[in-house]
Structure formats: C-alpha cells, structure tokens
Design an enzyme around this catalytic site. Structure first.
Site, PDB file in Angstrom:
ATOM      1  CG  HIS A 125       0.182  -2.404  20.022  1.00  0.00           C
ATOM      2  ND1 HIS A 125       1.085  -1.643  19.307  1.00  0.00           N
ATOM      3  CD2 HIS A 125       0.834  -3.556  20.348  1.00  0.00           C
ATOM      4  CE1 HIS A 125       2.230  -2.300  19.211  1.00  0.00           C
ATOM      5  NE2 HIS A 125       2.104  -3.467  19.808  1.00  0.00           N
TER       6      HIS A 125
ATOM      7  NE  ARG B  31       8.532   2.572   7.916  1.00  0.00           N
ATOM      8  CZ  ARG B  31       8.892   3.797   8.299  1.00  0.00           C
ATOM      9  NH1 ARG B  31       9.999   3.977   8.985  1.00  0.00           N
ATOM     10  NH2 ARG B  31       8.133   4.842   7.989  1.00  0.00           N
ATOM     11  CD1 TRP B  32       5.466   1.500  11.468  1.00  0.00           C
ATOM     12  CD2 TRP B  32       6.481   3.098  12.649  1.00  0.00           C
ATOM     13  NE1 TRP B  32       5.478   2.640  10.693  1.00  0.00           N
ATOM     14  CE2 TRP B  32       6.092   3.632  11.389  1.00  0.00           C
ATOM     15  CE3 TRP B  32       7.149   3.922  13.564  1.00  0.00           C
ATOM     16  CZ2 TRP B  32       6.357   4.956  11.037  1.00  0.00           C
ATOM     17  CZ3 TRP B  32       7.402   5.237  13.203  1.00  0.00           C
ATOM     18  CH2 TRP B  32       7.003   5.744  11.962  1.00  0.00           C
ATOM     19  CB  ALA B  33       8.108  -4.365  15.544  1.00  0.00           C
TER      20      ALA B  33
ATOM     21  CG  HIS C  42       1.761  -1.173  23.722  1.00  0.00           C
ATOM     22  ND1 HIS C  42       2.406  -0.575  24.780  1.00  0.00           N
ATOM     23  CD2 HIS C  42       2.619  -2.111  23.248  1.00  0.00           C
ATOM     24  CE1 HIS C  42       3.607  -1.115  24.931  1.00  0.00           C
ATOM     25  NE2 HIS C  42       3.756  -2.055  24.007  1.00  0.00           N
TER      26      HIS C  42
ATOM     27  CD  GLU D 156       9.346  -7.304  24.523  1.00  0.00           C
ATOM     28  OE1 GLU D 156       8.207  -7.648  24.141  1.00  0.00           O
ATOM     29  OE2 GLU D 156      10.157  -6.737  23.784  1.00  0.00           O
TER      30      GLU D 156
ATOM     31  NE  ARG E  98       2.642  -5.867  24.640  1.00  0.00           N
ATOM     32  CZ  ARG E  98       3.112  -5.817  23.399  1.00  0.00           C
ATOM     33  NH1 ARG E  98       2.274  -5.958  22.383  1.00  0.00           N
ATOM     34  NH2 ARG E  98       4.400  -5.634  23.167  1.00  0.00           N
TER      35      ARG E  98
ATOM     36  CE  LYS F 120      -4.166   1.726   2.303  1.00  0.00           C
ATOM     37  NZ  LYS F 120      -5.073   1.509   3.456  1.00  0.00           N
TER      38      LYS F 120
ATOM     39  NE  ARG G  12       0.799  -8.814  19.443  1.00  0.00           N
ATOM     40  CZ  ARG G  12       1.928  -8.136  19.686  1.00  0.00           C
ATOM     41  NH1 ARG G  12       3.082  -8.763  19.709  1.00  0.00           N
ATOM     42  NH2 ARG G  12       1.888  -6.839  19.903  1.00  0.00           N
TER      43      ARG G  12
ATOM     44  N   GLY H 200      10.096  -3.915  20.218  1.00  0.00           N
ATOM     45  CA  GLY H 200      10.522  -4.922  21.193  1.00  0.00           C
ATOM     46  C   GLY H 200      11.448  -5.974  20.631  1.00  0.00           C
TER      47      GLY H 200
ATOM     48  CG  LEU I 167       8.183  -8.798  14.699  1.00  0.00           C
ATOM     49  CD1 LEU I 167       9.535  -8.209  15.084  1.00  0.00           C
ATOM     50  CD2 LEU I 167       7.747  -8.249  13.349  1.00  0.00           C
TER      51      LEU I 167
END
Length: 646
Positions: free
Chosen positions: A384, A66-68, A274, A136, A323, A57, A419, A70, A425
């Site tokens: 999130h 690419r924003w991940a 999140h 985490e 979470r 898109k 999750r 952790g 990932l």
C-alpha cells in the site's frame, strides 16, 4: 556502521539508456508528479513568482492521491491537540520517527488543511456546519477530515488540479499582478511524460530533468526541462509487488532517479501492507480495490470464516490497532487456518450508511459481485504505502543540491517504521509548502549574491576607469560593461549554469542496461514471494539472488555485445523497478529484527539496542550499493556525500 562498495563523488554518472534530448524548455523549478504533494509545491512556487513546470506520468488527476479513501489527519477537532497527534504518530512509527519531523507535521498541519479549504476543498460537515471528523487505526481521537464519505483523495485532487489549471500557461496573461513580483509566473503542464534522469551542473548541482512524452514523436524520444530546482513528487513504488493498491504508474521512478543521481534513500524496507484490500483471488495482479480503514473506524469487525473476531485481545484498540499489527494478525490467522483471506463484516451498518458514508467502496465491492450490506467482504493485505524513500531534511532537501522530494517518494522521518493512517496527505501538504518556501528563498539568495557580485565588478571597473581618466584627462570615457538583466538571476541561461538551452545536456553512455518489459512481472513475483508481509533471511536471500540474476543478465548482454533492451516506457519502468527492489531487499535483509511493517519470521523480536536507527543506501558508480546506518532514530542533516564519510 555497515558499508559495501565505494563512491567517487556526489553523482553516480549512471543514466538510463536513452537518446539525448531533442528539445528543451527552461523554468525556475520543475515538479515531477501531480498528487497532493506535487500540485501543492507547484502552486506555492508559482505564487512565489517562480516559473514552474509540472511533469506528470499520466493525466494531471491520475496520481495516487485521488485513490485515497480515508482522509486527512489533523488536530482541528475540539479538545484535540498537535501533541496528541504527535504521540499517536510516534507510537505507530515503532520508535523510528524523527520527532522533529513529526512535530513539524502536526504543528503546521492544521494550517495547511485550512489553506487547502480556502483553495476550494469541500470536506464533509456535521449538522452544525463544522468539519465532520472520523477515527482510524492508531488514532485515539476523531481527527480525520473526509470528503464525499470515502472520496477524500478525489476531492483533494479536484481542488488542486483546478487551482493549477487556473494559473496555467494559457491563462497567464489574464492573471492579476502580484505585489512586488510583476505578473504571476504561471504553471506549464506536461502530461503523459515519464521522467528519466536528473541533469546536473559541473559542480553537482541540479540542473533539470530529461523526460519522455508518451504518444508524441518517436516511442523513445526524449526532451529536457532545464531548471535549477527539481521537486520529486512521484508517489510510491507499489508496483514492485504483484498485488497493490497503487495505480499502474507507481513504479518507483522517483526513487530510482534519485539513486542514479547520487542521492541517499532510507527506510525502504518499511513497506506498509494495507490490512483490508478486497480479495480478488490468489492470482490477482496489479491494482486492487482498497477497503478504507475508515470502515473499521466506524465499527466494522474483522472475522474469520467462522465469524470469530480475532483482533479482540490482540491489541487494546482491536480492529483500530496500527496497520502493521492488523496486517500481521490477519496474515497469522490465514496461516493458522490455511485460508487465502479473512473477512470484514459491516453488515450492521445497513444500506443507508453504506450508500452515504462509503459509496465508493460499496460500488467497488458490488462491481466484483460482493454486497457488503448483506455479506462480509473478503479481504487480505496488499502492498500500500512506502514509509521510506529519498532521504530529506525538514525543508525537503535531499543530499543532491537543488533536488527536493515530498510525498510518498520522500523519507522525511515522519512515518518511521509504519505510517499512521491518513498522515500521508497531510505530509504532502506540509512538506510541499516548506519546499516551495525554501526554493523561493534560495533563488532570492542566489539572485542577491549574483547582483552583489555584479555590482562589485561594476564598481571595480568604474574605479579603474576613473583612475585612467585622472591619469589621461584628454582620453575619452571608456564604455562600461552592460549591466546584467534582473530577470536573468538564477535562470538556467546564466553563464554560471552550464545547462544552457542552446547547448542541451547530453548524457554520457549509460552504465545502466535496460531490462525487457516482461521483466516487470518477474520482479513482482520475486518480491511478493520473498519480501512481502512475511520475510526471513532465507526468503530475502533467495529474492536477492534472483534480482541479481536479472541484473547480471542485462549487464552481461551490454558488456559482451553492446546490446540492451530497446528504450521505451516498458523497459525504463522495469529497470526502475529492479533498482528499487534491490535496495528494498538489501535493507530488509540487513535489518535483523521485526519492527513496524517489517516482519522477519526468523527475527520476531524488536531490537532497540541494535536497530533503533535508520538504514541509508546509495548507489555507487559501479552500481553496487553503499549501505550505512544512522547513529540514532533521528536523521543527520542532508549534505552532499563525501567519500571519506563512508
């Protein structure tokens, strides 16, 4: 079993209002999305000799991956085992994980991570050269591999983008031959393209997609990619809420497309908020900066305005609880104190640790006038991750033959009601590989079947010729049929594939009117107010009514005077958002309990007897929703829907 509405077949016949495709290309498989799941699937399909098209898109590296920040969870550390990883995942999933799906994830995960490393990914290492592992929320062991401190997603994206570009169409002829497969098929890339709808053959099988390439030709121009296999890897739908960590492209396009194609979706009520997103003000909208769970994993504390640690005593793991528990605790404390946000205090890290372990987060905070080295970070929960999505089996197959889904758009059963941190990932890697394996096997099987059929026809015709020659020995030999081209097996231009490129598919007049672009903001406000972190029958009923009003107004305009919003990216996205919002609210309203990241204020208890099962939703041809529940927490096999099963 709960049910509303009826259906007449596998496909709804509903398509977005758009022009017929004006151009088309063919491939063996089209992958929609360029995050970890999409690019992994594309690479594995290409390696199997399948001609592959990737449609994304935005730019190739602009997805959610690419924003991940952790990392990737996998049992690769000393003393860790897949069984321990499985246990932590099942606990986080609050009784709704499909155990078989989780076992696949944790067992195949370590190998998938090693293959990612062999592809070129560089993870942070310790003094001895081993992969440095972090911890985490929800994990009882350090098993999170990270890169660049808090830039894991960027490194994963870089690795896969470079690998895909290396086998791109422009370099195809320079690639070495693969044993037994001729030259590698290569990957064609179509960027800045919004996929609209699924193309299907007469028998209901997938035949490709329609799409719009932004910035080229007419603003509503449409093309098509013809392929017998489509992999949805479109990411999430966070933009259905006002504040989210998701990029602006995350408008639920994949889920909406699948629903219109007749596929089942499941667990859409389980949207993970999140707990620690940088608070930019009560009126802030769109993508918000994430403060990774890894910050708490390294010892940051959640505190209120008075500096009191409120997670102590709430859960045995305190700030490292799953979470959903942390998000609820933050929200509850905000309600108690009438506050708009809480704080994350990591001043004790010191400047050196902030600069080396969390440089991305440090830069984001400072860009907004906050220095976490010297002051606590204001945080609040924000949308999130979608734990639910298009329902698949263990090979990524949906209920529409030839349509696959992986990554956040899919619901494999791995995440259950919530999750576990950094499993996303990993899920993208593992299930994308399984999809590629299935597509390659299916293609080989169909090619073998085609060849066997052709061989039988040739043999039968040869027998008839021999009989004719025996009866009339003076008659000259009759010419035999032309053998099929080997490379044609399984391609869209086969006679058994109706989506021939010389006869592009033309969608029927849609029953789905378009919403104006500005409806996007109305949907986001409705969802934030009625289906956010805190939900109730009252808030959800109000949201359902408001969404229905938007839908009815658009439908009435189309029915009464044939008018609908002008086709274009903004109207297509708004229409997709309304579609997924309606399903989310319907599922959340039906689930009369609190479980995982679904929190009903009016139903605060967890009801295992009544609700340890999944809600499955389909879209009927008349655009009503067909809703049912599974018998157990395990998913039934995916297979084409039959009306009598309702």
């Amino acid at each position: 079993m709960t049910s509303t509405g009826t259906s007449t077949g596998n496909s709804t016949g509903i398509r977005l209002h758009a022009p017929a495709p004006g151009w088309s290309i063919t491939a063996d498989v089209v992958v929609v999305g360029s995050g970890v799941a999409g690019l992994t699937a594309a690479l594995r399909c290409e390696a199997a000799g399948l001609s592959t098209v990737v449609v994304t898109k935005a730019r190739l590296d602009d997805g959610s991956t690419r924003w991940a920040q952790g990392g990737i969870a996998a049992a690769i550390g000393e003393g860790d085992t897949p069984e321990q990883h499985l246990d932590d995942t099942l606990v986080a999933g609050a009784g709704l994980c499909d155990e078989e799906a989780v076992r696949i994830l944790v067992t195949e995960g370590p190998g998938a991570v090693r293959r990612l490393i062999s592809t070129g990914a560089h993870f942070d290492t310790d003094d001895e050269g081993g992969i440095e592992l972090a911890r985490e929320g929800g994990h009882h062991r350090r098993r999170i591999a990270h890169a660049g401190g808090d830039a894991t997603g960027a490194e994963v994206s870089r690795t896969l983008v470079e690998a895909v570009q290396a086998v791109g169409e422009g370099e195809r002829e320079a690639l070495p031959a693969k044993d037994g497969a001729g030259r590698r098929a290569g990957v064609r890339i179509i960027e800045n393209a919004l996929v609209l709808d699924l193309l299907t053959a007469a028998d209901g099988r997938t035949a490709g997609v329609t799409l719009h390439v932004m910035g080229e030709g007419q603003h509503d121009g449409v093309g098509a990619v013809h392929a017998p296999a489509v992999v949805l890897a479109t990411g999430g739908m966070g933009q259905v809420f006002s504040a989210t960590t998701n990029p602006s492209v995350s408008t639920g396009d994949g889920v909406a497309l699948a629903l219109r194609a007749g596929a089942e979706v499941s667990d859409l009520e389980f949207v993970q908020f999140h707990p620690t997103v940088l608070f930019l003000g009560a009126d802030a909208e769109g993508q918000q900066p994430l403060v990774s769970e890894a910050v708490r994993g390294e010892g940051a504390h959640l505190v209120d305005a008075d500096g009191v640690r409120f997670m102590t005593g709430q859960h045995e793991m305190a700030e490292l609880a799953p979470r959903d528990i942390v998000a609820k605790a933050i929200t509850r404390r905000m309600q108690e104190q009438g506050a708009e946000h809480m704080f994350l205090d990591a001043r004790h890290f010191g400047a050196d640790m902030w600069e080396h372990r969390f440089p991305t987060i440090l830069a984001a905070c400072r860009a907004h006038g906050i220095d976490p080295v010297r002051e606590p970070i204001p945080i609040a929960p924000a949308a999130h991750y979608a734990s639910g999505g298009v329902r698949t089996d263990s090979r990524g197959r949906t209920t529409v033959p030839g349509l696959y889904a992986c990554g956040e758009v899919a619901c494999t059963g791995v995440h259950g009601a919530n999750r576990l941190a950094s499993n996303s990932l990993l899920e993208g890697l593992v299930y994308a590989e399984r999809i590629a394996t299935d597509i390659a096997a299916d293609r080989a099987q169909r090619a073998d079947h085609t060849n066997q059929t052709d061989h039988a026809e040739l043999t039968d015709q040869a027998d008839h010729r021999e009989q004719a020659l025996s009866a009339h020995p003076a008659h000259p030999a009759l010419p035999g049929p032309t053998p099929p081209r080997p490379e044609a097996a399984g391609r869209p231009d086969r006679p058994d594939q109706p989506d021939r490129p010389d006869r592009p598919a033309r969608p029927d007049r849609p029953a789905h009117p378009l919403l104006p672009s500005e409806a996007r903001f109305a949907i986001q406000r409705i969802m934030t107010d009625g289906a956010g972190v805190l939900r109730s029958e009252e808030s959800l009923a109000k949201a359902a009514d408001q969404l229905q009003r938007l839908d009815t107004e658009a439908r009435d305009a189309l029915d009464e005077d044939g008018k609908t919003a002008e086709p274009g990216v903004g109207t297509w996205e708004a229409t997709n958002l309304l579609c997924v919002a309606r399903v989310l609210v319907a599922a959340a309203r039906l689930r009369a309990e609190t479980r995982g990241c679904h929190w009903r204020e009016d139903r605060p208890g967890r009801d295992d007897d009544g609700w340890r099962r999944h809600i499955v939703v389909r879209l009927n041809p008349d655009r009503t929703l067909a809703v049912r529940t599974t018998d157990t927490a395990d998913f039934p096999p995916t297979r084409p829907y039959r009306p009598q099963e309702q």
